[in-house]
Design a protein around this motif. Structure first.
Motif, PDB file in Angstrom:
ATOM      1  N   UNK A 238      -6.357  -1.821   5.382  1.00  0.00           N
ATOM      2  CA  UNK A 238      -7.001  -0.515   5.815  1.00  0.00           C
ATOM      3  C   UNK A 238      -7.415   0.547   5.183  1.00  0.00           C
ATOM      4  N   UNK A 239      -7.403   0.068   3.804  1.00  0.00           N
ATOM      5  CA  UNK A 239      -8.053   1.136   2.792  1.00  0.00           C
ATOM      6  C   UNK A 239      -9.531   1.105   3.053  1.00  0.00           C
ATOM      7  N   UNK A 240     -10.439   2.228   3.025  1.00  0.00           N
ATOM      8  CA  UNK A 240     -11.713   2.075   3.196  1.00  0.00           C
ATOM      9  C   UNK A 240     -12.548   1.864   2.028  1.00  0.00           C
ATOM     10  N   UNK A 241     -12.131   1.904   0.955  1.00  0.00           N
ATOM     11  CA  UNK A 241     -12.741   1.461  -0.390  1.00  0.00           C
ATOM     12  C   UNK A 241     -11.725   1.637  -1.590  1.00  0.00           C
ATOM     13  N   UNK A 242     -12.104   1.002  -2.511  1.00  0.00           N
ATOM     14  CA  UNK A 242     -11.374   0.998  -3.779  1.00  0.00           C
ATOM     15  C   UNK A 242     -12.293   1.371  -4.673  1.00  0.00           C
ATOM     16  N   UNK A 243     -11.970   2.452  -5.266  1.00  0.00           N
ATOM     17  CA  UNK A 243     -12.771   3.142  -6.535  1.00  0.00           C
ATOM     18  C   UNK A 243     -12.509   2.389  -7.831  1.00  0.00           C
ATOM     19  N   UNK A 244     -11.348   1.986  -8.156  1.00  0.00           N
ATOM     20  CA  UNK A 244     -11.196   1.177  -9.192  1.00  0.00           C
ATOM     21  C   UNK A 244      -9.716   0.646  -9.022  1.00  0.00           C
ATOM     22  N   UNK A 245      -9.667  -0.925  -9.651  1.00  0.00           N
ATOM     23  CA  UNK A 245      -8.364  -1.269  -9.983  1.00  0.00           C
ATOM     24  C   UNK A 245      -8.543  -2.113 -11.305  1.00  0.00           C
ATOM     25  N   UNK A 246      -8.154  -1.535 -12.372  1.00  0.00           N
ATOM     26  CA  UNK A 246      -8.347  -2.224 -13.575  1.00  0.00           C
ATOM     27  C   UNK A 246      -7.225  -2.125 -14.519  1.00  0.00           C
ATOM     28  N   UNK A 247      -6.997  -3.058 -15.244  1.00  0.00           N
ATOM     29  CA  UNK A 247      -6.002  -3.298 -16.443  1.00  0.00           C
ATOM     30  C   UNK A 247      -6.594  -2.520 -17.759  1.00  0.00           C
ATOM     31  N   UNK A 248      -5.691  -1.828 -18.231  1.00  0.00           N
ATOM     32  CA  UNK A 248      -6.092  -1.083 -19.479  1.00  0.00           C
ATOM     33  C   UNK A 248      -4.982  -0.805 -20.591  1.00  0.00           C
ATOM     34  N   UNK A 249      -5.572  -0.735 -21.716  1.00  0.00           N
ATOM     35  CA  UNK A 249      -4.328  -0.237 -22.759  1.00  0.00           C
ATOM     36  C   UNK A 249      -3.970   1.063 -22.477  1.00  0.00           C
ATOM     37  N   UNK A 250      -2.575   1.137 -22.414  1.00  0.00           N
ATOM     38  CA  UNK A 250      -1.871   2.477 -22.071  1.00  0.00           C
ATOM     39  C   UNK A 250      -2.164   3.411 -22.855  1.00  0.00           C
ATOM     40  N   UNK A 251      -2.619   3.548 -24.043  1.00  0.00           N
ATOM     41  CA  UNK A 251      -2.937   4.646 -25.045  1.00  0.00           C
ATOM     42  C   UNK A 251      -4.374   4.997 -25.007  1.00  0.00           C
ATOM     43  N   UNK A 252      -5.250   3.953 -25.283  1.00  0.00           N
ATOM     44  CA  UNK A 252      -6.890   4.139 -25.199  1.00  0.00           C
ATOM     45  C   UNK A 252      -7.442   4.200 -23.739  1.00  0.00           C
ATOM     46  N   UNK A 253      -6.686   3.701 -22.894  1.00  0.00           N
ATOM     47  CA  UNK A 253      -7.282   3.294 -21.751  1.00  0.00           C
ATOM     48  C   UNK A 253      -8.581   2.401 -21.730  1.00  0.00           C
ATOM     49  N   UNK A 254      -8.556   1.658 -22.723  1.00  0.00           N
ATOM     50  CA  UNK A 254      -9.556   0.743 -22.842  1.00  0.00           C
ATOM     51  C   UNK A 254      -9.489  -0.619 -22.018  1.00  0.00           C
ATOM     52  N   UNK A 255     -10.558  -0.912 -21.134  1.00  0.00           N
ATOM     53  CA  UNK A 255     -10.270  -1.940 -20.250  1.00  0.00           C
ATOM     54  C   UNK A 255      -9.882  -3.220 -20.919  1.00  0.00           C
ATOM     55  N   UNK A 256      -9.051  -4.160 -20.522  1.00  0.00           N
ATOM     56  CA  UNK A 256      -8.426  -5.369 -20.788  1.00  0.00           C
ATOM     57  C   UNK A 256      -8.771  -6.310 -19.787  1.00  0.00           C
ATOM     58  N   UNK A 257      -9.158  -7.373 -20.691  1.00  0.00           N
ATOM     59  CA  UNK A 257      -9.407  -8.940 -19.786  1.00  0.00           C
ATOM     60  C   UNK A 257      -8.313  -9.568 -19.759  1.00  0.00           C
ATOM     61  N   UNK A 258      -7.149  -9.373 -20.683  1.00  0.00           N
ATOM     62  CA  UNK A 258      -6.119 -10.108 -20.845  1.00  0.00           C
ATOM     63  C   UNK A 258      -4.957  -9.310 -21.348  1.00  0.00           C
TER      64      UNK A 258
END
Length: 288
Positions: A238-258
């Protein structure tokens, strides 16, 4: 509890509390307090001799189309809650006291602010960094407590304190307190009050979907496929949109692929009805 609205009085009261070497903790808030905020206050009391809570709805962190005027303000009720928790100082400045005429300075923290909520709310984290730096300089606390619910905000404040060599509190004394959740897992937030009963029931799908995604990622499944499935599940709920859903490094917030050896977070922002909800959870064994 003393309620202070002028900076000179705040500094006098802080000096009095610090007599004989007593320690002081700061809990910055924008008011509309709930159990999540009170958990921060209790942790602050556990870690320091005295506690100062600030309530200030910061116009610098609201965009032109955001809900500054609609943001709930309930100083009397908030004051009663804080007094019951044994808070000694409530710092509740006006906008004019915080930003006197001619105020022309802002702090921009690169790297951790461009993605996630920063992409959707340009200038927001400049406003956060500026007001929090001012609060730190005004109160000069030994420690400051923030909720982990807004992980990007916490990462921004820690980076700001490190980069500017702030002495009080030092970056290592900025404490992240685990997110306080409702019985069904939804993160407590002042904005939850905007949800209709139907949307509130559907919103519980957010933490459930996140926990399921984390299990899949920790089991070695594809991060990309798992995040796509997470977004689909929220839409179906029922959510109308998802702005983001990402895995990231906890300190730098650099997106992670694994997953890597460093701490990671799953960060999500999604809209249901007219309300935007954010949440994050730790992924993997490593934590910060």
């Amino acid at each position: 509890m003393q309620t202070i609205t002028r900076l000179d009085m705040l500094r006098n009261n802080v000096a009095w509390l610090r007599r004989d070497g007593a320690t002081l903790a700061l809990v910055p808030t924008m008011g509309a307090l709930h159990e999540g905020h009170l958990t921060l206050v209790r942790e602050a009391r556990r870690r320091a001799d005295h506690v100062c809570v600030s309530i200030f709805v910061n116009p610098m962190q609201f965009g032109p189309n955001e809900d500054l005027d609609a943001y709930p303000r309930q100083l009397e009720a908030d004051s009663a809650l804080l007094e019951a928790e044994g808070v000694e100082l409530l710092w509740a400045p006006s906008v004019e006291e915080m930003y006197p005429g001619g105020f022309a300075t802002s702090i921009s923290v690169a790297g951790v602010t461009e993605n996630f909520c920063g992409a959707d709310r340009p200038g927001h984290f400049d406003g956060v960094a500026t007001v929090v730096c001012k609060l730190f300089n005004q109160v000069r606390p030994d420690i400051a407590c923030f909720g982990e619910k807004d992980w990007q905000q916490l990462a921004t404040i820690r980076r700001m304190a490190r980069d500017l060599d702030l002495p009080a509190p030092m970056a290592g004394s900025i404490v992240g307190i685990p997110t306080v959740r409702e019985a069904d897992g939804l993160a407590m937030s002042s904005r939850n009050r905007y949800l209709t009963p139907e949307d509130r029931a559907a919103a519980a799908a957010l933490p459930r979907a996140m926990r399921d995604a984390i299990g899949r990622i920790e089991a070695g499944e594809s991060v990309s496929a798992t995040l796509t499935a997470l977004k689909d599940r929220l839409t179906e709920a029922g959510f109308t949109s998802v702005d983001y859903a990402d895995l990231a490094d906890a300190d730098s917030l650099r997106p992670l692929t694994a997953l890597a050896a460093t701490p990671a977070r799953l960060l999500v922002a999604a809209r249901i009805g007219g309300t935007r909800l954010i949440d994050n959870m730790a992924v993997g064994a490593a934590t910060v």
